[in-house]
Design a protein around this motif. Structure first.
Motif, short mmCIF file in Angstrom:
data_model
loop_
_atom_site.label_atom_id
_atom_site.label_comp_id
_atom_site.label_asym_id
_atom_site.label_seq_id
_atom_site.Cartn_x
_atom_site.Cartn_y
_atom_site.Cartn_z
N PRO A 1 -3.71 19.73 -3.90
CA PRO A 1 -2.83 18.63 -4.34
C PRO A 1 -3.61 17.37 -4.69
CG PRO A 1 -2.65 18.94 -1.98
CD PRO A 1 -3.46 20.09 -2.49
N VAL A 2 -2.95 16.51 -5.48
CA VAL A 2 -3.50 15.21 -5.86
C VAL A 2 -2.78 14.14 -5.03
CG1 VAL A 2 -3.84 13.55 -7.72
CG2 VAL A 2 -3.96 16.02 -8.20
N ILE A 3 -3.52 13.47 -4.17
CA ILE A 3 -2.97 12.38 -3.38
C ILE A 3 -3.53 11.07 -3.93
CG2 ILE A 3 -2.66 11.40 -1.09
CD1 ILE A 3 -1.42 14.16 -1.47
N THR A 4 -2.65 10.23 -4.42
CA THR A 4 -3.06 8.95 -5.01
C THR A 4 -2.67 7.82 -4.06
OG1 THR A 4 -2.71 9.84 -7.22
CG2 THR A 4 -2.87 7.46 -7.01
N ARG A 5 -3.60 6.95 -3.78
CA ARG A 5 -3.37 5.81 -2.90
C ARG A 5 -3.51 4.52 -3.70
NH1 ARG A 5 -6.09 9.78 -0.07
NH2 ARG A 5 -5.06 10.44 1.88
N SER A 6 -2.45 3.73 -3.69
CA SER A 6 -2.44 2.48 -4.47
C SER A 6 -2.29 1.29 -3.55
CB SER A 6 -1.28 2.49 -5.47
OG SER A 6 -1.47 3.50 -6.44
N LYS A 7 -3.03 0.23 -3.85
CA LYS A 7 -2.90 -1.04 -3.16
C LYS A 7 -2.67 -2.12 -4.22
CE LYS A 7 -5.91 0.30 0.67
NZ LYS A 7 -7.15 -0.01 1.44
N GLU A 8 -1.80 -3.08 -3.89
CA GLU A 8 -1.47 -4.11 -4.86
C GLU A 8 -1.17 -5.41 -4.15
OE1 GLU A 8 1.35 -4.71 -8.83
OE2 GLU A 8 1.55 -2.92 -7.57
N SER B 1 0.87 -1.17 0.00
CA SER B 1 0.00 0.00 0.00
C SER B 1 0.90 1.22 0.00
CB SER B 1 -0.92 0.00 1.23
OG SER B 1 -1.68 1.19 1.28
N SER B 2 0.69 2.13 -0.94
CA SER B 2 1.56 3.29 -1.04
C SER B 2 0.78 4.51 -1.49
CB SER B 2 2.71 3.02 -2.03
OG SER B 2 2.19 2.73 -3.32
N GLU B 3 1.35 5.68 -1.22
CA GLU B 3 0.73 6.94 -1.58
C GLU B 3 1.69 7.75 -2.44
OE1 GLU B 3 -2.14 7.91 2.24
OE2 GLU B 3 -0.06 8.60 2.29
N GLY B 4 1.14 8.52 -3.37
CA GLY B 4 1.91 9.42 -4.19
C GLY B 4 1.39 10.84 -4.05
N PHE B 5 2.31 11.81 -4.12
CA PHE B 5 1.95 13.21 -3.97
C PHE B 5 2.17 13.93 -5.30
CE2 PHE B 5 3.24 17.63 -3.32
CZ PHE B 5 2.24 18.11 -2.49
N GLY B 6 1.20 14.71 -5.71
CA GLY B 6 1.35 15.49 -6.92
C GLY B 6 0.47 16.71 -6.89
N LEU B 7 0.67 17.57 -7.86
CA LEU B 7 -0.19 18.73 -8.05
C LEU B 7 -0.90 18.58 -9.39
CD1 LEU B 7 2.08 21.71 -6.89
CD2 LEU B 7 0.19 20.64 -5.65
N PRO B 8 -2.07 19.21 -9.55
CA PRO B 8 -2.67 19.23 -10.88
C PRO B 8 -1.75 20.00 -11.82
CG PRO B 8 -3.73 20.83 -9.45
CD PRO B 8 -2.82 20.02 -8.57
N ASP B 9 -2.00 19.93 -13.11
CA ASP B 9 -1.22 20.73 -14.06
C ASP B 9 -1.54 22.20 -13.78
OD1 ASP B 9 -0.29 22.14 -16.36
OD2 ASP B 9 -0.27 20.27 -17.47
N VAL B 10 -0.67 22.83 -12.97
CA VAL B 10 -0.93 24.20 -12.52
C VAL B 10 -1.05 25.15 -13.70
CG1 VAL B 10 -0.02 26.09 -11.12
CG2 VAL B 10 0.26 23.73 -10.34
N GLY B 11 -0.26 24.90 -14.74
CA GLY B 11 -0.33 25.77 -15.91
C GLY B 11 -1.70 25.79 -16.55
N ILE B 12 -2.33 24.61 -16.71
CA ILE B 12 -3.66 24.56 -17.31
C ILE B 12 -4.67 25.25 -16.41
CG2 ILE B 12 -5.53 23.00 -17.94
CD1 ILE B 12 -3.52 21.11 -19.09
N VAL B 13 -4.55 25.07 -15.10
CA VAL B 13 -5.48 25.71 -14.17
C VAL B 13 -5.37 27.23 -14.28
CG1 VAL B 13 -6.04 26.07 -11.74
CG2 VAL B 13 -5.51 23.77 -12.57
N LEU B 14 -4.16 27.76 -14.23
CA LEU B 14 -3.99 29.22 -14.18
C LEU B 14 -4.29 29.89 -15.51
CD1 LEU B 14 -0.83 29.70 -11.92
CD2 LEU B 14 -3.25 29.57 -11.30
N ARG B 15 -3.93 29.25 -16.62
CA ARG B 15 -4.20 29.90 -17.90
C ARG B 15 -5.68 29.90 -18.24
NH1 ARG B 15 -1.69 25.42 -22.14
NH2 ARG B 15 -3.62 24.26 -22.55
N GLY B 16 -6.46 29.03 -17.56
CA GLY B 16 -7.87 28.93 -17.85
C GLY B 16 -8.77 29.73 -16.93
N VAL B 17 -8.22 30.54 -16.00
CA VAL B 17 -9.06 31.36 -15.12
C VAL B 17 -9.85 32.35 -15.97
CG1 VAL B 17 -9.06 33.05 -13.26
CG2 VAL B 17 -7.46 31.12 -13.19
#
Length: 706
Positions: free
Chosen positions: A501-508, A470-486
């Motif tokens: 942020p995007v927190i992804t939780r994986s189990k395998e 079981s593991s977690e990953g940390f990321g952000l959305p594509d900040v560029g797409i978010v900001l250019r689309g305001v």
């Protein structure tokens, strides 16, 4: 018994012994070590997770067929989606999510503004092997929600000096579709000092489909057709007792030639996008990547092993020109008349520190301590009019981590935590006219999250093991797409919900067998993001990023059987099943589309060595039909996707002689006419990017060492 991490592989931060990997992708003993997975050195049956290594020999065979890194990943990695056969990796994913791409541990991905051009950053000839860690991970930093892909560069192994000449050519025997590449490498090892250098020049012509038409050039995103480039690589290392110091520098440039114009597809007549001679407007699309790192290792410091890496990476991607609605500005030209092109710049520098000690604080317990620092400045501008599309994103991250392992007989338990502390600074800016020319207030966003992992391996019988993780990953959305689309006045960076942020939780869970006659493995995974990201095209033709939950489930099977010492067969099968919601709070009843998920994929192949020094490979890839989201709409746009699957076969042969190594390959052996998975499937069909795949292509290679 745990093996110490071998010093010659500097630039990487840690080493592990191969885990959950099909033998056909390695051709190495079980004791072989690989880099990156858990930042410690482990034997094969002590890694709770899916790790695949693609060996240099397998890479040489695949690059003989197609000099394309994504094609190699699609062939050897079960959960990797089909290659686009373009410089753009849009639609390519690992288990339905975005992987973090590394070169000797140095990040090449640009998660703040992912322009999907990060896959072309180095000449394939400098790569010794590729290590893929599937599933969400935080061990190498931000952005590995789908896993880690680490390209390991070559290091001298044998004493002495070797100079080698490399050449490759490919053609379908038409006047304008010759590809060629030539390079020179120098490998030197003398006592404590070693050096590897490489320089190459390449030129790629056009390609034709199975019906004899020129394949269309991706004029906006950039293309590998009608293009060329060069690479200069240097690695210097010196051992000083139990210490090692190593410097690596790589400069890679790849750019279009602008000799052909795109002809739109005719959907009514079933004719895909094509090309004709003629110079399109604007400057040629290009990738310009500079990577440098300095590594220090100490094999015995305070009773443990220390690895320190300092790195920098400068990435520039210029996209093709267009008069698309997105680029228009009535203040500069009548709507529809303004021609422009965009450029992404992403500069990174950072440091990674890892220290590993066994029996701390009790016998049998291994501790891994580390600290990572990253500074990333990314932005996107309009190259011809110097307008800001994405403001400069100034991102700083610090991340201490600890990983523990304890072994009790046939069971190994591993677990750890990494604390991601990050800050994003953005100055005030104004969006493009097509988005409303909105003034957006700058601001600062802080992110602080502890991401965890835990797993266990049980060696329940000779040659058999099972794992759960079981593991977690940390990321952000594509900040560029978010900001250019305001597009609403009064917004500021520090209050935008879309930047969460995007927190992804994986189990395998998986099981593996490795015996004298081959290997086999199977695993099932479940990956969830409560606040994920889905890119959708709105009615105005603009890309918007929806923050909705996403779930990806799937299973993979891989096997290799060695009938004799000279004959083996391999097979992999992967099924990925991703779901999302139409909007926040809506049911999870939408299938993830082609931008995020590939079809079911079966790869079959056989290797035969009829004579010493020779090798013959025959392989086939089957992509299954896929029909999703029938009748579903997003406003006026249908989300239906339809894909008619196809099977492609390839053949390659290499043989060693006293005059050097020769290679021959045939890509698309049956000359199949087909439309690629992504352009065929994506719900919003674009007549300028409805690309067919390559027809039968013959290639030859030659390497001579002196």
């Amino acid at each position: 018994m745990v093996r110490p991490c071998p010093i010659p592989h500097a630039l990487a931060l840690a080493c592990v012994t191969l885990g959950h990997a099909p033998v056909r992708a390695q051709e190495v003993p079980v004791a072989e070590v690989v880099v990156t997975a858990t930042r410690t050195a482990k034997t094969v049956d002590r890694i709770p997770g899916a790790v695949t290594v693609v060996s240099q020999r397998d890479l040489e065979t695949q690059y003989l067929l197609a000099d394309d890194p994504s094609a190699a990943l699609a062939t050897y990695i079960p959960g990797y989606s089909p290659s686009r056969q373009k410089i753009s990796s849009t639609g390519e994913s690992l288990r339905g999510r975005t992987p973090l791409i590394l070169l000797d541990g140095v990040p090449q991905s640009n998660p703040l503004r992912a322009g999907m051009r990060e896959g072309f950053f180095a000449d394939t000839a400098i790569i010794e092997r590729i290590e893929v860690i599937a599933g969400a991970s935080a061990m190498q930093g931000m952005g590995a929600t789908g896993g880690i892909i680490n390209y390991i560069t070559k290091t001298p192994r044998q004493p002495g000096t070797t100079v080698a000449v490399h050449a490759r050519a490919a053609t379908g025997f038409r006047h304008d579709n010759l590809d060629w590449k030539t390079g020179l490498s120098v490998s030197h090892k003398s006592g404590a000092f070693d050096l590897f250098g490489y320089a190459s020049v390449q030129r790629r012509g056009m390609a034709y489909d199975g019906s004899g038409r020129r394949i269309g050039i991706d004029a906006l995103q950039g293309d590998t057709l009608d293009a060329g480039g060069h690479d200069v690589f240097l690695k210097l290392g010196r051992d000083i007792g139990e210490q090692r110091l190593q410097l690596t520098i790589n400069r890679f440039i790849f750019r279009g030639e602008l000799d052909y114009r795109t002809v739109p597809a005719d959907f009514g007549r079933g004719i895909p996008t094509s090309s004709v001679p003629g110079r399109p407007p604007g400057n040629p699309a290009r990738n310009d990547v500079r990577t440098a790192s300095l590594d220090y290792r100490h094999a015995s410091l305070l009773g443990g092993a220390l690895a320190v890496q300092v790195f920098s990476q400068d990435f520039t991607a210029l996209y093709g020109g267009s008069n698309t609605i997105t680029f228009q500005d009535a203040r500069l030209a009548p709507v529809g008349m303004l021609f422009d092109q965009s450029e992404i710049n992403a500069d990174k520098h950072g440091a990674r520190i890892t220290w590993v000690r066994q029996d701390l604080p009790v016998p049998g317990l291994e501790a891994t301590l580390g600290f990572d620092y990253l500074r990333d400045r990314s932005g996107q501008r309009m190259a011809l009019t110097n307008r800001t599309w994405v403001p400069t994103l100034d991102f700083t991250s610090t991340a201490p981590f600890v990983q523990l392992e304890y072994e009790a007989g046939p069971v190994t338990v591993r677990g750890g935590v990494r604390r991601e502390s990050a800050r994003l600074d953005v100055d005030p800016y104004t969006t493009l006219w097509s988005y409303g020319g909105v003034a957006v207030g700058g601001g600062k966003r802080s992110f602080d999250k502890a991401v965890k992992n835990i797993g266990a391996v049980w060696r329940f019988a000779p040659a058999w093991s099972a794992f759960v993780s079981s593991s977690e990953g940390f990321g952000l959305p594509d900040v560029g797409i978010v900001l250019r689309g305001v597009n609403r006045p009064g917004q500021s960076v520090d209050t935008l919900f879309e930047l969460q942020p995007v927190i992804t939780r994986s189990k395998e869970i998986g099981i593996n067998w490795r015996g004298a006659r081959g290997s086999a493995g199977a695993s099932f995974y479940d990956s969830r993001s409560e606040l994920g990201t889905v890119l959708r095209i709105n009615a105005e033709g603009l890309g918007v990023l929806d923050r909705v939950p996403t779930t990806v489930r799937g299973w993979e099977v891989s096997t290799e059987l060695r009938a004799t010492a000279t004959l083996s067969a391999f097979a992999t099968y992967a099924r990925t099943m991703g779901k999302t919601a139409a909007s926040a709070g809506a049911p999870m009843d939408l299938a993830l589309g082609a931008r995020a998920q590939g079809p079911d994929k079966l790869v079959l192949g056989a290797n035969w060595q009829p004579l010493p020094g020779t090798r013959l490979r025959l392989q086939a890839t089957r992509l299954a039909d896929r029909d999703i989201n029938i009748g579903r709409m997003a406003g006026p746009i249908s989300l239906e996707e339809h894909f008619r699957g196809y099977t492609l076969a390839d053949m390659a042969a290499t043989w060693d002689t006293r005059w050097g190594r020769f290679g021959l390959g045939i890509d698309n052996l049956t000359d199949r006419q087909y439309i690629g998975y992504y352009p065929q499937s994506v719900y919003l069909k674009d007549p300028l990017s409805y690309f067919a795949g390559r027809s039968r292509t013959y290639s030859a290679s030659y390497t001579r060492s002196f």
